[in-house]
Design an enzyme around this catalytic site. Sequence first.
Site, PDB file in Angstrom:
ATOM      1  N   ASP A 123       0.838  -1.191   0.000  1.00  0.00           N
ATOM      2  CA  ASP A 123       0.000   0.000   0.000  1.00  0.00           C
ATOM      3  C   ASP A 123       0.887   1.260   0.000  1.00  0.00           C
ATOM      4  O   ASP A 123       1.735   1.408  -0.878  1.00  0.00           O
ATOM      5  CB  ASP A 123      -0.961  -0.077   1.197  1.00  0.00           C
ATOM      6  CG  ASP A 123      -2.002   1.021   1.228  1.00  0.00           C
ATOM      7  OD1 ASP A 123      -3.034   0.857   0.553  1.00  0.00           O
ATOM      8  OD2 ASP A 123      -1.778   2.035   1.916  1.00  0.00           O
ATOM      9  N   HIS A 148      -7.199  -6.735  -0.245  1.00  0.00           N
ATOM     10  CA  HIS A 148      -6.072  -5.796  -0.250  1.00  0.00           C
ATOM     11  C   HIS A 148      -4.968  -6.158   0.738  1.00  0.00           C
ATOM     12  O   HIS A 148      -3.797  -5.888   0.488  1.00  0.00           O
ATOM     13  CB  HIS A 148      -6.623  -4.399   0.076  1.00  0.00           C
ATOM     14  CG  HIS A 148      -5.602  -3.328   0.194  1.00  0.00           C
ATOM     15  ND1 HIS A 148      -4.780  -2.953  -0.853  1.00  0.00           N
ATOM     16  CD2 HIS A 148      -5.262  -2.524   1.243  1.00  0.00           C
ATOM     17  CE1 HIS A 148      -3.988  -1.965  -0.456  1.00  0.00           C
ATOM     18  NE2 HIS A 148      -4.255  -1.689   0.815  1.00  0.00           N
TER      19      HIS A 148
END
Length: 309
Positions: A111, A280
């Site tokens: 991320d 994610h």
Amino acid sequence: FNMLFPNDFIEEKIKVNGIEINCKYGGNKESKIPLLLIHGYPQTHIMWHKIVTELSKKYFLICPDLRGYGDSSKPKGDENHISYSKKTMAKDMIELMDYFGFDKFYVAGHDRGARVTHRMCLDYPRRVLKACVMDITPTYHMFKNTDQAFATGYYHWFFLIQGDNLPETLIGSNARYFLEEKLKRWSSKDAIFKEVFQENAVNEYVRCFDKEGIHGTCEDYRAGASIDMRDDEKDRNKKIAMPLLVLWGNKGFVNRTYDVLNVWNEYASDVRGKSLDCGHFLAEEKPDDVCKELIEFFGSGKKRLTPKI
């Protein structure tokens, strides 16, 4: 929460680049090349807790909190967001590795940590031997290809960059709700929240998501939409030179939206990668798969590097 990491890991605040970076480190001191693990939003170094035990058998691991996150310094943002630019954050990481006496190293980022990793590969190509980025495509590509689907799926990119303390004020009214909502929204819809995210890990993320942390993380995104874009524009014709592993979740926005490897081939010279069966948060949703891919990719280096500790 210290029980989440192996008992022999040390936590220390290290002065770099005019601030303090909180860092946990430990593992195999006989390893050839150290591995730097950089977390993403809205988390801390604790996000690696499911994979550090296995990886520490093979590598000496350094797991910092980015500036603005965790227990690292959370400086107030400046008008041009330079203090949270990816260039600045990459320099933090380089000086951190200098502190440990590591001239060359491996790095894996998730991320926002993957965006710092991308910048570090561009700015310090002689330092990074191999890199892994998790569940992103480049910031520049994403902003330049914005459409309604992107604005809907990544609405937080446009919310967190607003000025006048708008996001800070709204998030601060119920920080735990906002943070847990992000963990739920971005993980696989098949995932059971409490099975994927351990309660003591989530409590750590929330503890660090204080007023200064909310501001610092908003500044990270404000930099992403301003100074980082200008820096990326300048380096648009420069490709990452070292081997790059790209991992992403097949149930997440990145997989639905981009031809991930083709996009990264425009930004790097030596790309390989695959999707994992998750959303994610790869290291928490599919820790065994992440370990396997990282060990297979990084292997062991040829040059022996001895930590300064």
